[in-house]
Motif scaffolding. Structure first.
Motif, short mmCIF file in Angstrom:
data_model
loop_
_atom_site.label_atom_id
_atom_site.label_comp_id
_atom_site.label_asym_id
_atom_site.label_seq_id
_atom_site.Cartn_x
_atom_site.Cartn_y
_atom_site.Cartn_z
N UNK A 53 0.81 -1.21 0.00
CA UNK A 53 0.00 0.00 0.00
C UNK A 53 0.85 1.26 0.00
N UNK A 54 2.17 1.11 -0.04
CA UNK A 54 3.06 2.26 -0.10
C UNK A 54 3.49 2.80 1.25
N UNK A 55 3.13 2.13 2.33
CA UNK A 55 3.55 2.57 3.67
C UNK A 55 5.00 2.19 3.91
N UNK A 56 5.73 3.08 4.53
CA UNK A 56 7.17 2.92 4.74
C UNK A 56 7.48 2.67 6.21
N UNK A 57 8.39 1.75 6.45
CA UNK A 57 8.94 1.52 7.78
C UNK A 57 10.44 1.77 7.72
N UNK A 58 10.97 2.39 8.78
CA UNK A 58 12.41 2.62 8.86
C UNK A 58 13.04 1.47 9.62
N UNK A 59 14.01 0.81 8.99
CA UNK A 59 14.60 -0.39 9.58
C UNK A 59 16.02 -0.17 10.08
N UNK A 60 16.59 0.97 9.83
CA UNK A 60 17.96 1.21 10.27
C UNK A 60 18.63 2.24 9.39
N UNK A 61 19.95 2.37 9.52
CA UNK A 61 20.70 3.35 8.75
C UNK A 61 21.97 2.73 8.20
N UNK A 62 22.19 2.95 6.92
CA UNK A 62 23.45 2.52 6.33
C UNK A 62 24.57 3.39 6.89
N UNK A 63 24.29 4.66 6.93
CA UNK A 63 25.28 5.59 7.46
C UNK A 63 25.37 5.41 8.97
N UNK A 64 26.42 5.87 9.53
CA UNK A 64 26.69 5.63 10.94
C UNK A 64 26.05 6.67 11.85
N UNK A 65 25.25 7.53 11.29
CA UNK A 65 24.66 8.62 12.07
C UNK A 65 23.84 8.10 13.25
N UNK A 66 23.97 8.80 14.36
CA UNK A 66 23.17 8.50 15.55
C UNK A 66 22.12 9.60 15.69
N UNK A 67 21.00 9.27 16.29
CA UNK A 67 19.96 10.27 16.55
C UNK A 67 19.65 10.26 18.04
N UNK A 68 20.00 11.34 18.71
CA UNK A 68 19.74 11.46 20.14
C UNK A 68 18.71 12.57 20.35
N UNK A 69 17.51 12.20 20.76
CA UNK A 69 16.48 13.20 21.02
C UNK A 69 16.16 14.06 19.81
N UNK A 70 16.28 13.47 18.61
CA UNK A 70 16.00 14.20 17.38
C UNK A 70 17.19 14.93 16.79
N UNK A 71 18.34 14.93 17.50
CA UNK A 71 19.54 15.60 17.02
C UNK A 71 20.44 14.59 16.30
N UNK A 72 20.89 14.95 15.11
CA UNK A 72 21.78 14.08 14.34
C UNK A 72 23.22 14.22 14.84
N UNK A 73 23.86 13.08 15.09
CA UNK A 73 25.23 13.08 15.59
C UNK A 73 26.03 12.05 14.80
N UNK A 74 27.21 12.47 14.32
CA UNK A 74 28.07 11.53 13.61
C UNK A 74 29.27 11.19 14.49
N UNK A 75 29.49 9.89 14.74
CA UNK A 75 30.56 9.46 15.64
C UNK A 75 31.93 10.03 15.29
N UNK A 76 32.22 10.17 13.99
CA UNK A 76 33.55 10.61 13.59
C UNK A 76 33.89 11.96 14.18
N UNK A 77 32.92 12.88 14.22
CA UNK A 77 33.17 14.21 14.76
C UNK A 77 33.52 14.14 16.25
N UNK A 78 32.77 13.32 16.98
CA UNK A 78 33.02 13.17 18.42
C UNK A 78 34.36 12.48 18.64
N UNK A 79 34.66 11.47 17.82
CA UNK A 79 35.93 10.76 17.94
C UNK A 79 37.11 11.70 17.69
N UNK A 80 36.97 12.59 16.70
CA UNK A 80 38.04 13.54 16.42
C UNK A 80 38.29 14.46 17.62
N UNK A 81 37.20 14.90 18.24
CA UNK A 81 37.32 15.78 19.41
C UNK A 81 37.99 15.04 20.57
#
Length: 643
Positions: free
Chosen positions: A523-551
């Protein structure tokens, strides 16, 4: 002529034109010829309003220049989507055409018709903005920027602030001027801000001044006077600062003049701005993190954002005059920017802005005081609101609709909402991203409750969605996982000043590759099953591990660092890091690591859990396993909670 007919018959109907190989050749040929020759006369009024058909956006069909300013009844414009019989491909449909209005055109019309109508209420500032005030103040600021400061059409205007009335004025002034607004996270520190100023090429930066209430959230004035910041932006296009609140104690930050509204008295008049407003011109530059940790700027047009919020409002069933929206979301995010600010003007719906940033008490007070009917939120915010009103015995009887985004929705939350806020009849979740203006799929107000609980809905009108095999790009059958690809009017124009990333993300056929894994049903309904990219979502905020690792790796005592997310009931994912220490350096404790990061990263990127280890689990002799770290962390936290 055939192109004209295809526009009228729409994409699905065109795909069903008579086949000349069929046994009914003559009747079908007669049918085709009749419509071919008489369509110019039957559909003349509609054809005159059509835009050019864009090759990379095949569903960009009929547009009218004034449909948003007409009084619609409560008819549901949303039509069932087209869905391929076997493959995971669908596109949304609507009986409503596109709009080619711009926000200044809509604002001019609204102000002329009902100038005293309050459109925005700023609960925390105790301010209101009417249509007449918005038009007068925004157009005046646009004239000041152009005639006194030298900002021209197409220039970049940086806006670095929390939610205020003047944030809205600056945004609309950019629209009147034809400039591109660069929205900047108000929690950014020296290096983060310097990078965005350089990358965006903004010529002026709007920000809070000294003694501003906003300084309790970030030390704005100290950041821009930091020697490192001034050195990093010294070769950029930045030429001015403009304080939107607070006071000015210095005439310059470094070599850059500092302006305030008081510099331009209301008694002084300026020539009006008379630039042609093309809805396809770039209107906003919003930054979203990349896999390298450096933000990428998604360039969006007024056309994409305006139509996105209009079609989404139809999907939500927001038609009548009783709608009043509560918005606790940050304006610099695409969710609030489009479906808070744009929706208010496009749909003539008043919006209540609750606070400088999300505060559950302010949200509760705002909904109660102003009798809000619609709540724009993330799942995390809703969880906090339910806990707060439950502990205080507060009822929010005016609420009827909750629109959630920014994170995957737990079906159990829907049940909790309807139990704790009984007046709520509609809880809808959607899917999208900054690059998609931002909504792509959304459940409908009249969808089956089970679909609302378990999916993120179906494609918005004139938006195509397909699920492909990430390796072969072949379209997957229904109910099989694959990468989500999107094509349509809502796709960004490009990543600003980054041709390589644009080519990596958008195919030659105009498909945006989201990097997310999804499943589509028949029927065209979509479910989100995961992410290919490594991005994390905390409370709606997008976070990429690489940036935190660099810091983390910039700390002299840290030898290796790996960042990942672990499930959290409240924020969706909590940030965790495993680090190893250099034996030649003094030891550090987890608390010291977090304190170190506070000067380098926005608060929500700082890991909650810091584990100091001697070695890391590995898949081979050279590659570490974050999955194994995640499993071990979850077990360790479970054991610590038991004890």
């Amino acid at each position: 002529m055939l192109k004209r007919l295809c526009l009228v018959l729409n994409f699905e109907q065109y795909s069903k034109l008579p086949s000349f190989k069929s046994s009914s050749y003559l009747p079908n040929l007669f049918f085709f010829l009749v419509f071919f020759f008489i369509s110019p006369f039957i559909f003349t009024s509609q054809i005159n309003n059509c835009s050019n058909l864009v090759a990379q956006q095949p569903l960009r069909t009929l547009r009218t220049s004034n449909h948003l300013l007409q009084n619609h009844d409560t008819n549901d414009f949303d039509l069932p989507p087209y869905v391929h019989q076997k493959l995971s491909y669908a596109y949304g449909r609507s009986s409503k055409p596109f709009s080619i209005e711009t926000l200044p055109q809509i604002l001019e019309k609204r102000a002329a018709e009902d100038g005293s109508r309050v459109l925005f209420t700023l609960h925390h500032e105790e301010k209101t903005l009417t249509y007449a005030m918005l038009r007068e103040q925004a157009s005046r600021l646009a004239s000041i920027l152009h005639h006194k400061i030298g900002i021209a059409k197409g220039d970049m205007i940086g806006l670095w602030s929390l939610n205020t009335a003047n944030w809205i004025i600056v945004k609309l002034a950019a629209d009147f001027l034809g400039a591109v607004l660069v929205t900047i996270n108000p929690y950014y520190k020296v290096d983060e801000l310097a990078y965005l100023v350089q990358k965006s090429q903004c010529k002026i930066l709007f920000m809070p001044g000294e003694e501003s209430v906003q300084l309790s959230y970030n030390n704005f004035t100290e950041v821009v006077q930091d020697e490192s910041f001034l050195q990093q932006v010294s070769q950029t296009k930045l030429g001015h600062f403009f304080l939107i609140d607070g006071v000015r104690k210095q005439s310059k930050y470094g070599k850059y003049p500092v302006h305030t509204f008081e510099d331009f008295p209301v008694s002084q008049s300026y020539p009006p701005i008379d630039f042609y407003q093309d809805p396809d011109d770039p209107s906003c530059l919003m930054f979203t993190s990349g896999t390298t940790g450096k933000p990428k700027g998604a360039l969006l047009s007024s056309f994409s954002m305006l139509n996105d919020c209009d079609f989404a409002s139809d999907r939500l069933g927001l038609h009548d005059d009783t709608v009043k929206i509560c918005c606790p979301l940050p304006f610099f995010h695409s969710y609030a920017f489009t479906h808070g600010l744009y929706t208010s003007l496009v749909r003539n719906h008043p919006v209540v802005v609750t606070d400088y940033k999300f505060d559950v008490r302010s949200v509760s007070e705002s909904i109660k005081k102003y009798e809000c009917t619609v709540f724009l939120s993330t799942p995390t915010m809703v969880i906090d609101l339910m806990a707060y009103i439950g502990s205080k015995g507060i009822s929010l009887d005016s609420l009827s609709t909750l629109c959630l985004g920014g994170a995957v929705l737990d079906p159990d939350i829907v049940r909790q909402i309807k139990t704790k806020i009984p007046s709520v009849t509609t809880v809808l979740n959607g899917y999208g991203s900054t690059e998609l203006s931002p909504a792509t799929t959304l459940c409908s107000w009249n969808d089956d409750p089970e679909k609302i609980k378990s999916t993120v809905g179906r494609p918005l009108p004139y938006v195509e969605v397909k699920i492909v095999d990430p390796k072969t790009t072949k379209i997957m059958p229904h109910h099989e996982k694959g990468e989500i690809w999107v094509r349509g009017f809502n796709v960004m124009q490009k990543y600003f000043d980054d041709e390589e990333k644009t080519r990596e993300s958008i195919t030659s056929g105009g498909w945006y590759q989201t990097g997310d894994i999804g499943i589509m049903d028949e029927a065209g309904y979509l479910k989100i099953a995961g992410r290919i990219k490594e991005m994390l979502i905390r409370g709606g905020e997008n976070i990429y591990p690489q940036e935190v690792e660099n810091a983390l790796m910039s700390h002299p005592a840290i030898k290796e660092a790996y960042v990942f997310g672990i499930p959290d009931e409240r924020v969706g994912e909590e940030i965790c890091t495993w680090i190893s220490l250099d034996q030649n350096e003094p030891e550090v404790a987890p608390k010291e690591v977090r304190e170190f990061l506070k000067g380098k990263l926005t608060y929500f990127k700082i890991p909650k859990h810091v584990f100091i280890v001697k070695e890391f689990p590995k898949l081979s002799t050279i590659k570490v396993s974050k999955l194994e770290m995640k499993k071990q962390t979850i077990e360790m936290l479970k054991d610590s909670n038991k004890s």
